[in-house]
Design an enzyme around this catalytic site. Structure first.
Site, PDB file in Angstrom:
ATOM      1  CG  ASP A   1       4.386  32.959   7.108  1.00 45.13           C
ATOM      2  OD1 ASP A   1       4.825  32.541   6.207  1.00 45.13           O
ATOM      3  OD2 ASP A   1       5.071  32.186   8.186  1.00 45.13           O
TER       4      ASP A   1
ATOM      5  CG  ASP B   1       6.499  29.764  -1.713  1.00 41.57           C
ATOM      6  OD1 ASP B   1       6.393  28.543  -2.405  1.00 41.57           O
ATOM      7  OD2 ASP B   1       7.341  30.498  -1.483  1.00 41.57           O
TER       8      ASP B   1
ATOM      9  N   GLY C   1       9.035  37.327   2.913  1.00 40.80           N
ATOM     10  CA  GLY C   1       8.509  38.436   2.013  1.00 40.80           C
ATOM     11  C   GLY C   1       9.076  38.415   0.772  1.00 40.80           C
TER      12      GLY C   1
ATOM     13  CE  LYS D   1       6.414  25.609  -1.142  1.00 41.84           C
ATOM     14  NZ  LYS D   1       7.557  26.435  -0.765  1.00 41.84           N
TER      15      LYS D   1
ATOM     16  CG  ASP E   1      -1.992  28.019  11.861  1.00 43.48           C
ATOM     17  OD1 ASP E   1      -2.240  27.599  10.440  1.00 43.48           O
ATOM     18  OD2 ASP E   1      -1.944  27.341  12.799  1.00 43.48           O
TER      19      ASP E   1
HETATM   20  C1  SAM Z   1       8.878  28.712   1.578  1.00 43.43           C
HETATM   21  S1  SAM Z   1       8.401  29.751   2.790  1.00 43.43           S
HETATM   22  C2  SAM Z   1       7.592  31.392   1.821  1.00 43.43           C
HETATM   23  C3  SAM Z   1       8.498  32.019   1.320  1.00 43.43           C
HETATM   24  C4  SAM Z   1       7.956  33.253   0.629  1.00 43.43           C
HETATM   25  N1  SAM Z   1       7.002  33.179  -0.318  1.00 43.43           N
HETATM   26  C5  SAM Z   1       8.803  34.356   0.293  1.00 43.43           C
HETATM   27  O1  SAM Z   1       9.101  34.587  -0.989  1.00 43.43           O
HETATM   28  O2  SAM Z   1       9.578  34.910   1.163  1.00 43.43           O
HETATM   29  C6  SAM Z   1       6.779  28.829   3.541  1.00 43.43           C
HETATM   30  C7  SAM Z   1       6.370  29.689   4.464  1.00 43.43           C
HETATM   31  O3  SAM Z   1       4.868  28.913   4.706  1.00 43.43           O
HETATM   32  C8  SAM Z   1       4.582  29.572   6.106  1.00 43.43           C
HETATM   33  N2  SAM Z   1       3.558  28.622   6.492  1.00 43.43           N
HETATM   34  C9  SAM Z   1       3.397  27.287   6.778  1.00 43.43           C
HETATM   35  N3  SAM Z   1       2.329  26.857   7.271  1.00 43.43           N
HETATM   36  C10 SAM Z   1       1.736  28.007   7.594  1.00 43.43           C
HETATM   37  C11 SAM Z   1       0.105  28.226   7.944  1.00 43.43           C
HETATM   38  N4  SAM Z   1      -0.642  27.330   8.488  1.00 43.43           N
HETATM   39  N5  SAM Z   1      -0.167  29.539   7.952  1.00 43.43           N
HETATM   40  C12 SAM Z   1       0.568  30.583   7.539  1.00 43.43           C
HETATM   41  N6  SAM Z   1       1.688  30.440   6.914  1.00 43.43           N
HETATM   42  C13 SAM Z   1       2.139  29.070   6.952  1.00 43.43           C
HETATM   43  C14 SAM Z   1       5.774  29.159   6.947  1.00 43.43           C
HETATM   44  O4  SAM Z   1       5.547  29.849   8.145  1.00 43.43           O
HETATM   45  C15 SAM Z   1       6.763  29.686   5.655  1.00 43.43           C
HETATM   46  O5  SAM Z   1       7.156  30.922   6.354  1.00 43.43           O
END
Ligand code: SAM
Length: 201
Positions: free
Chosen positions: A74, A115, A54, A155, A90
């Site tokens: 997420d 991200d 978050g 990203k 997803d």
């Molecule tokens: C680096 S973290 C994000 C951090 C966030 N921006 C923050 O500041 O708290 C990457 C996130 O991408 C999510 N993610 C990866 N593949 C995904 C998908 N197919 N759909 C939704 N979320 C996804 C992961 O669950 C993870 O929580």
């Protein structure tokens, strides 16, 4: 930069994030991107992809203020943040895009920020390809929801498919840049694609 210095630096951003009440070190990356590129503004409607835990949503909410809207999604559940709506889903699934469409109630967004990161397999080519795939999903989401003139941020792990992805994004935006914020680990191959001024709906 030496590995030692780089680790110290990332630990520094982590401690600073905790001290300032942000849920992630990534929060600083968004702040640094915002400082340079001004992708969000007061009153904006923002969709935050890969939002857990978050940190970006916290920063986005601070910027857009009470008149603005932040909608985060997420795979993982996210603890509530005042004034932010979270969905669990997803983004590689059509059903999640549909859920977002329903939640947006016909509204368009000023910014779509992603991200999202794949689970790291350790095989760089695989991780790069998965990261590009997530960016493609983010780009589809941006193309679905952005207002003309809107902004997109995502990203990506650098690699051979990135020039193709950038070309695709350049067709739809007035300005496209790659940026590596200081809060990213120097050892990491992650960069951010900043795309401003959406041209096509
Ligand atoms: C680096 S973290 C994000 C951090 C966030 N921006 C923050 O500041 O708290 C990457 C996130 O991408 C999510 N993610 C990866 N593949 C995904 C998908 N197919 N759909 C939704 N979320 C996804 C992961 O669950 C993870 O929580």
């Amino acid at each position: 930069m030496t590995r030692w210095y780089s680790e110290r630096k990332s630990e520094h951003f982590y401690k600073e994030a905790k001290r300032d009440g942000y849920r992630s070190r990534s929060a600083f990356k968004l702040k640094q991107i915002q400082k340079k590129y001004r992708i969000l503004k007061k009153g904006d409607i923002v969709i935050d992809l890969g939002a857990a835990p978050g940190g970006w949503s916290q920063v986005a909410k601070e910027i857009v203020g009470d008149e603005g809207v932040v909608l985060g999604i997420d795979l993982s559940p996210i603890k509530p943040i005042r004034g932010v709506t979270f969905l669990q889903g997803d983004m590689t699934k059509e059903s999640s895009l549909q859920e977002l469409i329903e939640s947006m109630e016909e509204k368009k967004a000023n910014a779509v920020i992603s991200d999202m990161s794949p689970n790291i397999s350790g095989n760089y080519d695989v991780d790069h390809a998965r990261s590009i795939y997530l960016c493609e999903q983010a780009f589809i989401t941006a193309s679905t929801f952005l207002k003309l003139g809107g902004n997109f941020l995502c990203k990506v792990f650098e690699g051979k498919e990135l020039p193709r992805f950038l070309k695709e994004v350049k067709n739809s935006f007035g300005l496209v840049k790659k940026f590596s914020p200081p809060a990213s680990r120097k050892s990491s191959s992650e960069i951010y694609v900043i795309a401003k001024s959406f041209k096509k709906n």
